[in-house]
Design an enzyme around this catalytic site. Structure first.
Site, PDB file in Angstrom:
ATOM      1  CB  SER A  52      -0.953   0.013   1.204  1.00 46.81           C
ATOM      2  OG  SER A  52      -0.237  -0.143   2.414  1.00 46.81           O
ATOM      3  N   GLY A  54       5.078   3.150  -0.555  1.00 44.58           N
ATOM      4  CA  GLY A  54       6.500   3.045  -0.840  1.00 44.58           C
ATOM      5  C   GLY A  54       6.882   2.036  -1.900  1.00 44.58           C
ATOM      6  CG  LEU A 141       5.025  -7.218   5.544  1.00 44.63           C
ATOM      7  CD1 LEU A 141       4.724  -8.265   6.612  1.00 44.63           C
ATOM      8  CD2 LEU A 141       3.786  -6.378   5.274  1.00 44.63           C
ATOM      9  CE1 TYR A 237      17.924   0.983   7.627  1.00 43.87           C
ATOM     10  CE2 TYR A 237      18.500   3.286   7.949  1.00 43.87           C
ATOM     11  CZ  TYR A 237      17.564   2.313   7.634  1.00 43.87           C
ATOM     12  OH  TYR A 237      16.284   2.684   7.329  1.00 43.87           O
ATOM     13  CB  VAL A 277      10.993  10.892   1.553  1.00 45.20           C
ATOM     14  CG1 VAL A 277      10.031  11.352   2.653  1.00 45.20           C
ATOM     15  CG2 VAL A 277      12.141  11.870   1.419  1.00 45.20           C
TER      16      VAL A 277
END
Length: 393
Positions: A52, A54, A141, A237, A277
């Site tokens: 839904s 990106g 996800l 990260y 973004v």
């Protein structure tokens, strides 16, 4: 109601239905312009887990509007009420459905907990009854929590370094302020919880369920998305809880790949994408400042790409047309332009100078904010933001 953005911290609590739909259409227009011929080996039946927003949304759009594939999308979004807007992802999916119906494309969507056994059972039922065997599974996800489908235990991910606390610059995008943030180190529970949420376990569960149900096609591909970054983002990260989760995603990739190779001559890969973004990246310390600087440098160099451009490069160029760029762990690399030394050196030099006083001049802070608002359907060309709308589209 007249719908205006309501920003709280790193999230926008309102979404514009017509703006989200127009933003989806912008991406569709780009795909139709870039993909004009459908190769024989293009995916025909595609499952997108996390479809839904990106990169997941872009994957569904490329599959459907680039190749005419049947697509089944899974997501967890909130519908609008009479007095409150739905989530951006809810409207994005409606935008996809409207455009797909107009184009005569088959599609189905499941709104629910993709981590649950029920979602897997519902998806398999639709695939068996209406789709045919799946030849591309996209796992995209981005959730802060996950409930174990067997034990019921709820795990919550954290964004923490491992070993020592970290102090680094960040950007408050709401106020335009550059300031230091100190992040306490993770404990063992933090690490394990983050691996449970953001690692490869659920991807494995999905692929095992699809395999057991006999709904995977010969030569099936599956891909999961990740981000690595370099020196400036490494404290968050790399040597951090997210980094450990990404290592587990790589582990899962190899396990799934061995199974798909032996049974279907298929493949499983992690795709390393560039920093953009997204709703997820906006919540991560360091990233708003890093992305604002990165956008300026990459745009000036003429090598900037947005999510749909990245996914067109992955699915169409690397997977379908066989122009794959792998690293030594067999990950697709879409981030090499970002990690080029000339780009990183320039970003680092700006990072050292960045302050509240000069952030608008030395970075693409305004471009960052523009992309952020577009995620929620605002600042999209051609949309009347003074129109009185019923949010229940």
């Amino acid at each position: 109601m007249v719908i205006k953005p309501k920003v709280r911290g790193f999230i926008c609590t309102a979404s514009h239905p017509k703006g989200c739909i127009a933003h989806v259409q912008e991406q569709i227009n780009y795909i139709k312009q870039e993909i004009t011929d459908v190769p024989a080996n293009a995916p025909k039946n595609v499952l997108v887990i996390g479809s839904s927003t990106g990169y997941g949304l872009a994957s569904r759009l490329v599959s459907a509007f680039g190749y005419g594939a049947k697509t089944l999308g899974l997501f967890f979004e909130k519908e609008a009420s009479e007095r409150k807007t739905g989530t951006a992802g809810w409207y994005n999916n409606r935008g996809f459905e409207i455009a797909a119906d107009k184009a005569g494309l088959w599609h189905k969507s499941i709104n629910g907990d993709a981590f649950s056994h029920q979602a897997k059972e519902d998806a398999i039922k639709i695939i068996q009854e209406e789709m045919g065997k799946i030849d591309l599974v996209v796992y995209s996800l981005a959730s802060p929590r996950r409930q174990d489908p067997d034990t019921g235990d709820v795990y919550k991910s954290v964004l923490k370094p491992i070993g020592d606390m970290v102090t680094c610059k960040t950007l408050n995008t709401d106020k335009g302020e550059v300031h230091d943030v100190t992040i306490e180190p993770a404990n063992d529970d933090d690490i394990q919880n983050t691996i449970k949420v953001m690692g490869g376990e659920d991807w494995e569960l999905w692929m095992n369920a699809l395999d057991k149900a006999g709904v995977l096609a010969e030569g099936v591909d599956t891909v999961a998305y990740t981000y690595i970054g370099k020196k400036l983002t490494w404290p968050i990260y790399g040597h951090a809880t997210i980094g450990k989760a990404k290592e587990d995603l790589d582990r899962a990739s190899h396990t799934i790949h061995e199974n798909l190779q032996s049974k279907y001559k298929g493949s499983a890969n992690v795709a390393v994408l560039k920093a953009v973004v997204t709703q997820a990246s906006s919540a991560i310390p360091v990233m708003p400042l890093y992305i604002s600087l990165l956008y300026k440098v990459m745009k000036e160099a003429g090598v900037h790409e947005n999510p749909v451009e990245q996914i067109k490069g992955l699915i169409h160029d690397q997977i379908v047309n066989g122009q794959a760029i792998y690293d030594d762990t067999r990950r697709y690399r879409l981030d090499l332009k970002e990690l080029d030394d000339s780009i990183q050196d320039r970003v680092e030099s700006l990072w050292d100078k960045a302050s509240t006083e000069n952030i608008s001049e030395i970075s693409d802070y305004h471009g960052y904010k523009h992309e952020f608002f577009k995620l929620f359907g605002f600042e999209v060309d051609g949309v009347d933001y003074e129109e009185d709308l019923d949010p229940r589209i």
